[in-house]
Design an enzyme around this catalytic site. Structure first.
Site, mmCIF file in Angstrom:
data_model
loop_
_atom_site.group_PDB
_atom_site.id
_atom_site.type_symbol
_atom_site.label_atom_id
_atom_site.label_comp_id
_atom_site.label_asym_id
_atom_site.label_seq_id
_atom_site.Cartn_x
_atom_site.Cartn_y
_atom_site.Cartn_z
ATOM 1 N N ASP A 12 -0.679 67.762 130.020
ATOM 2 C CA ASP A 12 -1.638 67.220 130.962
ATOM 3 C C ASP A 12 -0.865 66.362 131.968
ATOM 4 O O ASP A 12 0.304 66.029 131.736
ATOM 5 C CB ASP A 12 -2.678 66.393 130.198
ATOM 6 C CG ASP A 12 -3.684 65.746 131.117
ATOM 7 O OD1 ASP A 12 -4.271 66.456 131.957
ATOM 8 O OD2 ASP A 12 -3.882 64.518 131.002
ATOM 9 N N ASP A 14 -2.436 63.486 134.642
ATOM 10 C CA ASP A 14 -2.914 62.107 134.754
ATOM 11 C C ASP A 14 -3.190 61.530 133.368
ATOM 12 O O ASP A 14 -3.928 62.110 132.574
ATOM 13 C CB ASP A 14 -4.205 62.061 135.575
ATOM 14 C CG ASP A 14 -4.004 62.549 137.004
ATOM 15 O OD1 ASP A 14 -3.073 62.059 137.656
ATOM 16 O OD2 ASP A 14 -4.771 63.420 137.447
ATOM 17 N N ASP A 177 -3.835 63.284 126.724
ATOM 18 C CA ASP A 177 -4.341 61.952 126.404
ATOM 19 C C ASP A 177 -5.857 61.905 126.234
ATOM 20 O O ASP A 177 -6.412 60.834 126.014
ATOM 21 C CB ASP A 177 -3.960 60.975 127.530
ATOM 22 C CG ASP A 177 -4.662 61.328 128.833
ATOM 23 O OD1 ASP A 177 -4.411 62.434 129.367
ATOM 24 O OD2 ASP A 177 -5.491 60.533 129.308
#
Length: 228
Positions: A12, A14, A177
């Site tokens: 991922d 951001d 995240d």
């Protein structure tokens, strides 16, 4: 040498590689004020990130994470266009890499891993942001959230990258995240690492049940690099 039978690492963007909340906040806030709406705070924007720019702007207009009613289409179109303008103009500032990201990516590349970015961020911004951060050269493939008809938590983006790089899902690891990353990996039958420091709408990443939980990006090297 590659350990744990993984060949491909999907990241991922951001909240995983880059802390872009200040950058996104400035663009969202400028978009809101340009449309005659009240300012938004950095903490508000942090809770709205994760499902792509369209949803980010709709949440900013509605001032809530869960959208209980339709956002005015005309206002949304105006705000989304303004966001694109301000975000593109600010891509070279107000972000930072998380600790040890370049060093760890270099070690993983040196060990022979293939690496790709799978993000819900609009594809237009993915390569320029990675270039500004100085880590674009580590990745074999970049996939933004508006390239396919679906995005994470749908498994299709992850499986698409596996197919493009000709590496089986069972030899792939997703690192992210948020619940979007972990749910997408599970649906794709791909193992996952959940990072505790990113953006997950206030939910502990442990509750999404990834295969591994890590507090630091550098811990990937402990998992993936063979000890001599």
């Amino acid at each position: 040498m590659v350990s744990n039978d993984f060949e491909l690492l999907l990241f991922d963007l951001d909240g995983t590689l880059i802390d872009s909340v200040p950058q996104l906040h400035l663009a969202v806030d400028a978009a809101m004020t340009s449309c005659g709406l009240a300012s938004v705070t950095l903490e508000q924007v942090k809770t709205w990130i994760g499902n792509g720019a369209d949803m980010l702007i709709k949440r900013a207009i509605a001032r809530r994470y869960q959208l209980e009613e339709m956002v005015d289409p005309g206002l949304f179109a105006q705000a989304r266009a303004a966001f694109d303008h301000y975000y593109r103009a600010g891509l070279d500032s107000d972000f930072c890499l998380y600790p040890d990201v370049p060093q760890t990516l270099q070690r993983l590349r040196d060990a022979g891993y293939r690496m790709a970015v799978v993000t819900n961020k609009p594809n237009l911004f993915v390569a320029p942001l990675l270039q500004q951060a100085g880590i674009d050269h580590f990745f074999d493939y970049l996939l933004g959230g508006d390239v396919l008809s679906t995005r994470k938590p749908d498994p299709a983006p992850l499986l698409h990258v596996c197919k493009q790089l000709q590496i089986a899902p069972e030899r792939t690891l997703m690192i992210g995240d948020s619940r979007n990353d972990i749910d997408a990996a599970r649906a794709a039958v791909i193992c996952s690492v959940g990072l505790t420091y990113g953006y997950n709408h206030g939910e502990p990443i442990e509750e999404t049940d990834p295969d591994w939980v890590m507090d630091k990006f550098s811990q990937l090297a402990d998992l993936l690099l063979v000890k001599e």
